[in-house]
Design a protein around this motif. Sequence first.
Motif, PDB file in Angstrom:
ATOM      1  N   GLY A 143      30.543 -14.893  11.906  1.00 34.14           N
ATOM      2  CA  GLY A 143      29.305 -14.127  10.963  1.00 34.14           C
ATOM      3  C   GLY A 143      28.881 -15.113  10.171  1.00 34.14           C
ATOM      4  N   LEU A 144      29.424 -16.352   9.875  1.00 33.10           N
ATOM      5  CA  LEU A 144      29.051 -17.368   8.778  1.00 33.10           C
ATOM      6  C   LEU A 144      29.220 -16.764   7.691  1.00 33.10           C
ATOM      7  CD1 LEU A 144      25.952 -19.298  10.277  1.00 33.10           C
ATOM      8  CD2 LEU A 144      28.551 -19.996  10.331  1.00 33.10           C
ATOM      9  N   ILE A 145      30.025 -15.807   7.420  1.00 39.37           N
ATOM     10  CA  ILE A 145      30.058 -14.929   6.159  1.00 39.37           C
ATOM     11  C   ILE A 145      30.677 -15.904   4.898  1.00 39.37           C
ATOM     12  CG2 ILE A 145      31.394 -13.060   4.958  1.00 39.37           C
ATOM     13  CD1 ILE A 145      31.517 -11.619   7.747  1.00 39.37           C
ATOM     14  N   GLY A 146      31.527 -16.707   5.176  1.00 33.91           N
ATOM     15  CA  GLY A 146      32.230 -17.581   3.977  1.00 33.91           C
ATOM     16  C   GLY A 146      31.069 -18.530   3.697  1.00 33.91           C
ATOM     17  N   LYS A 147      30.257 -19.012   4.726  1.00 32.15           N
ATOM     18  CA  LYS A 147      29.441 -20.257   4.351  1.00 32.15           C
ATOM     19  C   LYS A 147      28.305 -19.588   3.584  1.00 32.15           C
ATOM     20  CE  LYS A 147      26.504 -23.343   6.703  1.00 32.15           C
ATOM     21  NZ  LYS A 147      26.788 -24.751   5.972  1.00 32.15           N
ATOM     22  N   LEU A 148      27.817 -18.338   3.878  1.00 29.96           N
ATOM     23  CA  LEU A 148      26.576 -17.885   3.334  1.00 29.96           C
ATOM     24  C   LEU A 148      26.955 -17.193   1.829  1.00 29.96           C
ATOM     25  CD1 LEU A 148      25.524 -14.886   6.095  1.00 29.96           C
ATOM     26  CD2 LEU A 148      24.204 -17.031   5.327  1.00 29.96           C
ATOM     27  N   VAL A 149      28.393 -16.816   1.830  1.00 31.79           N
ATOM     28  CA  VAL A 149      28.555 -16.608   0.285  1.00 31.79           C
ATOM     29  C   VAL A 149      28.839 -17.818  -0.605  1.00 31.79           C
ATOM     30  CG1 VAL A 149      30.516 -15.598  -1.117  1.00 31.79           C
ATOM     31  CG2 VAL A 149      29.822 -14.437   0.908  1.00 31.79           C
ATOM     32  N   ALA A 150      29.176 -18.798  -0.127  1.00 33.24           N
ATOM     33  CA  ALA A 150      29.554 -19.913  -0.988  1.00 33.24           C
ATOM     34  C   ALA A 150      28.233 -20.753  -1.380  1.00 33.24           C
ATOM     35  CB  ALA A 150      30.551 -20.927  -0.041  1.00 33.24           C
ATOM     36  N   GLU A 151      27.364 -20.806  -0.177  1.00 30.99           N
ATOM     37  CA  GLU A 151      25.808 -21.445  -0.531  1.00 30.99           C
ATOM     38  C   GLU A 151      25.156 -20.674  -1.291  1.00 30.99           C
ATOM     39  OE1 GLU A 151      25.539 -24.127   3.523  1.00 30.99           O
ATOM     40  OE2 GLU A 151      24.402 -22.048   3.579  1.00 30.99           O
ATOM     41  N   HIS A 152      25.339 -19.414  -1.346  1.00 33.45           N
ATOM     42  CA  HIS A 152      24.681 -18.365  -2.290  1.00 33.45           C
ATOM     43  C   HIS A 152      24.929 -18.631  -3.664  1.00 33.45           C
ATOM     44  CE1 HIS A 152      22.015 -14.909  -3.397  1.00 33.45           C
ATOM     45  NE2 HIS A 152      23.056 -14.736  -4.005  1.00 33.45           N
ATOM     46  N   ILE A 153      26.383 -18.719  -3.878  1.00 35.82           N
ATOM     47  CA  ILE A 153      26.835 -18.899  -5.212  1.00 35.82           C
ATOM     48  C   ILE A 153      26.197 -20.402  -5.707  1.00 35.82           C
ATOM     49  CG2 ILE A 153      29.111 -19.335  -6.475  1.00 35.82           C
ATOM     50  CD1 ILE A 153      30.329 -17.238  -4.867  1.00 35.82           C
ATOM     51  N   ILE A 154      26.351 -21.327  -4.939  1.00 37.59           N
ATOM     52  CA  ILE A 154      26.128 -22.703  -5.324  1.00 37.59           C
ATOM     53  C   ILE A 154      24.626 -22.719  -5.645  1.00 37.59           C
ATOM     54  CG2 ILE A 154      25.493 -25.052  -4.297  1.00 37.59           C
ATOM     55  CD1 ILE A 154      28.167 -24.782  -2.553  1.00 37.59           C
ATOM     56  N   GLY A 155      23.622 -22.227  -4.952  1.00 42.63           N
ATOM     57  CA  GLY A 155      22.259 -22.042  -5.231  1.00 42.63           C
ATOM     58  C   GLY A 155      22.014 -21.348  -6.545  1.00 42.63           C
ATOM     59  N   GLU A 156      22.554 -20.074  -6.627  1.00 41.81           N
ATOM     60  CA  GLU A 156      22.391 -19.380  -8.001  1.00 41.81           C
ATOM     61  C   GLU A 156      22.807 -19.873  -9.383  1.00 41.81           C
ATOM     62  OE1 GLU A 156      20.548 -16.279  -7.977  1.00 41.81           O
ATOM     63  OE2 GLU A 156      19.992 -16.777  -6.080  1.00 41.81           O
ATOM     64  N   LEU A 157      24.086 -20.665  -9.043  1.00 46.78           N
ATOM     65  CA  LEU A 157      24.774 -21.156 -10.334  1.00 46.78           C
ATOM     66  C   LEU A 157      24.194 -22.755 -10.524  1.00 46.78           C
ATOM     67  CD1 LEU A 157      28.301 -19.992  -9.936  1.00 46.78           C
ATOM     68  CD2 LEU A 157      26.580 -18.830 -11.171  1.00 46.78           C
ATOM     69  N   LYS A 158      23.491 -22.990  -9.379  1.00 46.00           N
ATOM     70  CA  LYS A 158      22.980 -24.595  -9.708  1.00 46.00           C
ATOM     71  C   LYS A 158      24.242 -25.445 -10.067  1.00 46.00           C
ATOM     72  CE  LYS A 158      18.337 -23.631 -11.301  1.00 46.00           C
ATOM     73  NZ  LYS A 158      18.480 -22.178 -10.962  1.00 46.00           N
ATOM     74  N   ALA A 159      25.133 -25.341  -9.030  1.00 44.82           N
ATOM     75  CA  ALA A 159      26.486 -25.886  -9.139  1.00 44.82           C
ATOM     76  C   ALA A 159      26.258 -27.490  -8.647  1.00 44.82           C
ATOM     77  CB  ALA A 159      27.516 -25.474  -8.235  1.00 44.82           C
ATOM     78  N   GLU A 160      26.975 -28.387  -9.247  1.00 43.51           N
ATOM     79  CA  GLU A 160      26.779 -29.847  -9.272  1.00 43.51           C
ATOM     80  C   GLU A 160      27.691 -30.333  -8.022  1.00 43.51           C
ATOM     81  OE1 GLU A 160      27.648 -33.997 -11.608  1.00 43.51           O
ATOM     82  OE2 GLU A 160      27.762 -32.089 -12.374  1.00 43.51           O
TER      83      GLU A 160
END
Length: 256
Positions: free
Chosen positions: A27-44
């Motif tokens: 379901g690509l669930i883990g990847k979706l969540v992690a990428e969403h957090i990175i984008g929203e928090l503008k992680a480095e």
Amino acid sequence: MNETTVVEYGEKALDTPVMIVGLPGIGLIGKLVAEHIIGELKAEKIMEIFSPHLPPQVNVNPDGTTKLVSNEVYAYKGNEKTPDLLILVGDYQSVTNDGHYELAGIYLDIAEKFKARRIYTLGGYGTGKLMDVPHVLYATNKADIIDEVKSYGAMFNEGELSGGIIGASGLILGLGELRGIEAVCLMGETSGYLVDPKSAQAVLAVLSKALNLSVDTKELEARAAEIEKIITKIKEMEQQQQPGPKDFTAEDKYIV
């Protein structure tokens, strides 16, 4: 390339961060969540991991340039409520058994380097059927945090995970226990047929409670709505393919 190589991009000071692992899976669930957090928090982005255990290919960018497949580590400096975060995302998991163990060990090396207090691995739990309201299941390598994990909304049904957890999401729990690193796997229920942003939303909700994290979920909601449209069309097609009622004749026999 004969061995796994970790490329670091500068130094990032983090205070006993929580590590999130969101690699591709059902379901690509883990990847979706992690990428969403990175984008929203503008992680480095602070690290990139290249390995001969990943598929032998490059990805092609929208402009026609290529990039060797890799996994990446991002860092986010938290605040009074939210802990510092290490977020691991990637294109693929290992294509070999040995590679799974090697890469999981490298991920744990990174967690130890930053003195991570806990690791959350994210993934999906395939049910084989479409889920209207996906639940989030958990597994952990430390019994005394079970009540805490349940308080975030995750659940565990005896026998449901009897098949085990394959890949990095499971190995990090097992190998992490050997190193004394507490780890939790959060799995969103999913059919396993499609990319599942709806289940990713459910996992993100549980993880957000665990981390006191506040992120906008509109993007995931929009993607979930698009998938719902696809599912609706699939259901309509299935109904159209089902045989209709039959007119009986004298030759028909009845079974009562």
